[in-house]
Design a protein around this motif. Structure first.
Motif, PDB file in Angstrom:
ATOM      1  N   GLY A   1       0.868  -1.100   0.329  1.00  9.57           N
ATOM      2  CA  GLY A   1      -0.088  -0.068   0.083  1.00  9.57           C
ATOM      3  C   GLY A   1       0.764   0.749  -0.262  1.00  9.57           C
ATOM      4  N   VAL A   2       2.709   1.427   0.393  1.00 11.17           N
ATOM      5  CA  VAL A   2       3.028   2.791  -0.049  1.00 11.17           C
ATOM      6  C   VAL A   2       3.212   2.831  -1.070  1.00 11.17           C
ATOM      7  N   THR A   3       3.190   3.847  -1.495  1.00  4.38           N
ATOM      8  CA  THR A   3       3.695   4.015  -2.773  1.00  4.38           C
ATOM      9  C   THR A   3       5.044   4.635  -3.276  1.00  4.38           C
ATOM     10  N   ARG A   4       5.891   4.754  -2.079  1.00  6.32           N
ATOM     11  CA  ARG A   4       7.117   5.420  -1.896  1.00  6.32           C
ATOM     12  C   ARG A   4       8.455   4.270  -1.153  1.00  6.32           C
ATOM     13  N   CYS A   5       8.949   4.353  -1.531  1.00  6.70           N
ATOM     14  CA  CYS A   5      10.283   3.307  -0.758  1.00  6.70           C
ATOM     15  C   CYS A   5      10.842   4.394   0.339  1.00  6.70           C
ATOM     16  N   SER A   6      10.621   3.480   1.479  1.00  8.69           N
ATOM     17  CA  SER A   6      11.033   4.597   2.642  1.00  8.69           C
ATOM     18  C   SER A   6      13.149   4.669   2.211  1.00  8.69           C
ATOM     19  N   ASN A   7      13.104   3.935   2.210  1.00  8.37           N
ATOM     20  CA  ASN A   7      14.502   4.274   2.178  1.00  8.37           C
ATOM     21  C   ASN A   7      14.907   4.970   1.448  1.00  8.37           C
ATOM     22  N   CYS A   8      14.766   5.233   0.109  1.00  8.87           N
ATOM     23  CA  CYS A   8      15.652   5.573  -1.866  1.00  8.87           C
ATOM     24  C   CYS A   8      14.011   5.582  -1.980  1.00  8.87           C
ATOM     25  N   SER A   9      12.927   6.465  -1.771  1.00  4.48           N
ATOM     26  CA  SER A   9      12.225   7.246  -2.308  1.00  4.48           C
ATOM     27  C   SER A   9      11.444   6.607  -4.082  1.00  4.48           C
ATOM     28  N   PHE A  10      11.867   5.309  -4.136  1.00  2.76           N
ATOM     29  CA  PHE A  10      11.536   4.712  -5.352  1.00  2.76           C
ATOM     30  C   PHE A  10       9.397   5.137  -5.421  1.00  2.76           C
TER      31      PHE A  10
END
Length: 123
Positions: free
Chosen positions: A94-103
């Protein structure tokens, strides 16, 4: 990655378990020993048929118990997220962006480049 059995392996275990038991059930049904009975002995034929039914019934019960156990393992090893293709960390569903690299998963799904723009530098 601390799973006891990987999800793909547990999926194959369920398929193999079901296939083996299907073969076992078919073999059990087709191997009626009533041909060993003397001609005209209906009691022997009925007893043989009853034994075959009990044996096949027990095989079905064993298959079902194993299927339930393997299915529970399959459900418990289900992934809670997805891997980021850019950095390899696991992101929650459900997350649209990676919390580590903002993919950006949403942009990548639509065929656009999924990498976020570089952060603005502080002057």
């Amino acid at each position: 990655m601390g799973r006891l059995i990987p999800r793909r392996v547990s999926s194959w275990l369920i398929v193999i378990w079901s296939a083996l038991f299907a073969i076992w059930i078919i073999a059990g049904i087709s191997s009626r020993p009533s041909t060993d009975c003397p001609p005209g002995d209906q009691l022997c034929v009925d007893a043989s048929d009853t034994g075959t039914a009990i044996g096949v019934g027990l095989i079905i019960v064993l298959w079902f118990i194993g299927f339930v156990v393997l299915s529970l393992i399959w459900l418990m090893t289900r992934s809670k997220g997805r891997l980021c293709p850019a950095c390899g960390t696991e992101a929650k569903k459900g997350v649209t962006r990676c919390s580590n690299c903002s993919f950006d998963f949403a942009a990548a799904a639509h065929g656009q480049p999924g990498l976020a723009p570089p952060p603005a530098s502080a002057d």
